[in-house]
Scaffold this motif. Structure first.
Motif, mmCIF file in Angstrom:
data_model
loop_
_atom_site.group_PDB
_atom_site.id
_atom_site.type_symbol
_atom_site.label_atom_id
_atom_site.label_comp_id
_atom_site.label_asym_id
_atom_site.label_seq_id
_atom_site.Cartn_x
_atom_site.Cartn_y
_atom_site.Cartn_z
ATOM 1 N N MET A 6 0.856 -1.184 0.000
ATOM 2 C CA MET A 6 0.000 0.000 0.000
ATOM 3 C C MET A 6 0.893 1.236 0.000
ATOM 4 N N ALA A 62 -7.475 0.724 -3.378
ATOM 5 C CA ALA A 62 -7.063 0.102 -2.118
ATOM 6 C C ALA A 62 -7.676 -1.279 -1.933
ATOM 7 N N VAL A 65 -5.835 -4.892 -1.735
ATOM 8 C CA VAL A 65 -5.229 -5.565 -0.575
ATOM 9 C C VAL A 65 -6.066 -6.757 -0.126
ATOM 10 N N ILE A 87 -7.793 1.000 3.306
ATOM 11 C CA ILE A 87 -7.607 -0.461 3.239
ATOM 12 C C ILE A 87 -8.435 -1.214 4.271
#
Length: 295
Positions: A6, A62, A65, A87
């Motif tokens: 990230m 995001a 993830v 996230i």
């Protein structure tokens, strides 16, 4: 492992490349221009001993993830809260979050926002983005990570990928040692737009750096921080081991981006005020970088 990065800037892309090269399933979450270049041409790492491209997934969202067992959290300190919020809906509950960020407070800030286990890490690597999807490595690359139930597993994976990794029961001290190094170099490199090796050769600079380090050490001592090793020697060696490196703060200013100076010299100023420790050298450099940043 499935690993998500990230904040795939210079640091995130460097470690993402190493882990992908070792066979892990890596996805990079970054800015559109880097994602587009990586998806089209692969991720390029220009190191001192090789120059290679590797195929790796890259996304701007995001949500990428999702399903990751390990998340390398590499956003700027100024974006810690917004990155964590982005996230959080997509993280597995048993995911591990490794904070590879400048500053000494980010892991605690993440723990306040995420239910997942967060491991702090001190990062010692000289990198820059030389272009979209192109990382240039200037030197070093080791990590010092905090102790946790998963530290051994994470360290083994990193070491197998060619990333020297130590587990420390004093990661707070290691983070402060890195902070002091950043306070000594970053603002000066940013103001002058000089790499470390040239910077230290300029008249009076080493004396100013010594003043900066002394102030930082005084604040750390007042804050009960045990700094490992010889911090003065460690600071001096950076100019040798990463002579061609420009500080991340210098790179940000050169690109007209907001810097992390509030979390570097600015943190020393704030903690100094709270602990009644004078920090005039750090205060001056913090103010000058803010003036340039706001120009």
């Amino acid at each position: 492992m499935k690993i998500a990065v990230m904040g795939a800037g210079a640091v995130g892309c460097y470690y993402g490349f190493k882990l992908a090269r070792a066979g892990h399933d890596v996805v990079l979450v970054g800015r559109p221009q880097h994602v587009e270049a990586i998806e089209r041409h692969g991720l390029r790492l220009e190191a001192q001993t090789f120059d290679e491209r590797i195929r790796v997934s890259a996304r701007t969202e995001a949500s990428a993830v999702e399903g990751a067992q390990l998340v390398l959290f590499c956003v700027k300190s100024t974006d810690t809260e917004s990155g964590a919020a982005a996230i959080r809906p997509h993280l597995a509950l048993d995911a591990l979050v490794l904070s590879l960020q400048n500053g000494v407070e980010n892991a605690d800030r993440l723990r306040a926002l995420l239910p997942q286990e967060v491991i702090a890490a001190a990062v010692y690597v000289g990198t820059e983005m030389a272009g979209p999807g192109h990382v240039r490595h200037h030197g070093r690359g080791e990590l010092v990570i905090g102790q946790s139930r998963a530290s051994d597993h994470v360290a083994r994976a990193l070491i197998a990928a060619g990333v020297p990794t130590d587990i420390s029961d004093n990661v707070r001290g290691a983070l402060w040692a890195k902070l002091i190094t950043n306070c000594a170099y970053n603002a000066l490199s940013a103001i002058t737009q000089l790499p470390y090796g040239r910077l230290v050769k300029c008249e009076g600079v080493t004396v100013v750096m010594r003043d900066l380090v002394d102030e930082c050490v005084a604040v750390a001592k007042a804050d009960g921080v045990m700094i490992p090793g010889d911090i003065g020697m460690a600071v001096r060696k950076i100019a040798e081991t990463a002579a061609g490196q420009y500080a991340s703060t210098a790179q940000d200013l050169a690109r007209g981006k907001r810097t992390e100076i509030d979390h570097l010299n600015g943190l020393i100023v704030r903690r100094g005020e709270a602990l009644n420790v004078a920090t005039p050298a750090n205060r001056l450099l913090h103010a000058i970088v803010k003036l340039i940043e706001n120009k």
